[in-house]
Scaffold this active site. Structure first.
Site, mmCIF file in Angstrom:
data_model
loop_
_atom_site.group_PDB
_atom_site.id
_atom_site.type_symbol
_atom_site.label_atom_id
_atom_site.label_comp_id
_atom_site.label_asym_id
_atom_site.label_seq_id
_atom_site.Cartn_x
_atom_site.Cartn_y
_atom_site.Cartn_z
ATOM 1 N N ARG A 158 -46.338 26.656 2.704
ATOM 2 C CA ARG A 158 -47.043 26.455 1.530
ATOM 3 C C ARG A 158 -47.172 27.742 0.526
ATOM 4 N NH1 ARG A 158 -51.803 27.899 -1.803
ATOM 5 N NH2 ARG A 158 -52.155 26.462 -3.279
ATOM 6 N N THR A 170 -58.507 33.265 -4.962
ATOM 7 C CA THR A 170 -57.578 34.149 -5.211
ATOM 8 C C THR A 170 -58.068 35.314 -6.085
ATOM 9 O OG1 THR A 170 -55.719 32.541 -5.660
ATOM 10 C CG2 THR A 170 -55.168 34.697 -6.694
ATOM 11 N N ASP A 197 -49.696 29.110 -6.655
ATOM 12 C CA ASP A 197 -49.309 29.799 -7.998
ATOM 13 C C ASP A 197 -49.217 31.086 -8.078
ATOM 14 O OD1 ASP A 197 -52.057 29.681 -7.858
ATOM 15 O OD2 ASP A 197 -52.455 29.703 -10.219
#
Length: 308
Positions: free
Chosen positions: A192, A164, A195
């Site tokens: 899916r 990320t 976070d």
């Protein structure tokens, strides 16, 4: 000042330029992350990122304004290059915080976000090679009807690409902002969300105390509410180092589910940085830090703190 993880390296210069000119932290965060979304060498974000197990490219992103605690997020966004910009428009134009799937894409068109095909030939080749190795031919032939749960676990065990881009910034007025963008866990189960688009799990910013952003196994950050926890620990009087250590202890309390690496990036209200990981993930633990009295951004390595 700014702090970004290794995936954010293409945007360090742009984010720094915004801050040096006296621009807002939110603008610096957006500019830096947009550069990572455009760069095909960043294999887990935007163009060149990784698809789900059906071979579909989708993006998740979030941004947060530490002055107002306003936030915007998108999940499972298909067909647009700059998920971080769409997330910011959600924050600015809607009464909502998060849009997902078809609704996120509709809104992206409405705000005239830049359309793009994100799946590169290199990423497609890697996906196809993994499918041939781990998914039987009969499953691949009927993948729309097949049971895929076991292969989500296989992807977790065989692929480390859970990256990320996170970027934290503080501007000359003391305003703090945080942002994140990702193409998600490689070869993940369809639908899916990790976070990154979840405020309080993947990112959180409060100009009174600091900000936090997490990378790698987002399921763990969701379960522990890691980004919000780090900022709350600072609110109680902990230093940024102590807050990150306490958050990793929380991660150590998790039992069951998919467990793995988590890297926690944080700054306090003064711009002091802390980046900790619960296990060594090599170059993926590197980060870039810059503040106004530094000639150039510094590349640093996170500390590994194994929870007791």
């Amino acid at each position: 000042m700014l702090l970004t993880n290794y995936e954010g390296r293409p945007g360090v210069g742009l984010a720094r330029a915004v801050l040096e000119k006296g621009g807002p932290a939110l603008d610096a965060v957006e500019a830096g992350i947009r550069a990572a979304e455009e760069d095909e060498s960043v294999r887990s974000v935007g163009r060149g990122g990784t698809p789900d197990i059906l071979g579909r490219m989708q993006s998740d992103a979030a941004i947060m304004d530490g002055d107002t605690l306003g936030a915007g997020a998108v999940g499972a966004l298909s067909g647009f290059l700059h998920a971080i910009t769409v997330a910011r428009r959600v924050m600015e134009k809607l009464p909502h915080v998060m849009l997902v799937g078809d609704g996120a894409a509709r809104f992206a068109r409405e705000v005239r976000a830049e359309p793009a095909e994100l799946l590169t030939a290199k990423a497609r080749s890697a996906y196809e090679a993994w499918m041939e190795k781990y998914v039987p031919v009969e499953v691949r032939a009927a993948i729309d009807q097949a049971s895929l749960a076991e292969y989500a676990w296989t992807a977790g065990r065989t692929l480390r690409n859970k990256g990320t881009v996170v970027l934290l910034a503080r501007d000359v007025r003391g305003s703090i902002a945080a942002g994140a963008s990702t193409s998600g866990w490689a070869n993940r189960y369809p639908g899916r969300l990790g976070d990154s688009p979840i405020i309080g799990a993947g990112i959180y910013a409060d100009s009174r105390f600091g900000a936090c952003g997490c990378t790698h196994v987002g399921e763990m950050a969701i379960r522990a509410g890691t980004a919000r926890s780090v900022v709350l620990y600072m609110k109680t009087g902990m230093s940024v180092q102590e807050a990150c250590q306490e958050a990793l202890r929380d991660i150590g309390d998790l039992r069951g589910g998919f467990l793995g690496p988590l890297v926690v990036h944080a700054i306090d209200v003064y711009g002091n940085p802390c980046v900790l990981a619960n296990e060594d993930v090599g170059e993926d633990m590197d980060y870039f830090y810059w503040r106004e009295d530094m000639a150039e951004p510094e590349r640093r390595r996170a500390l590994v703190i194994r929870p007791d």
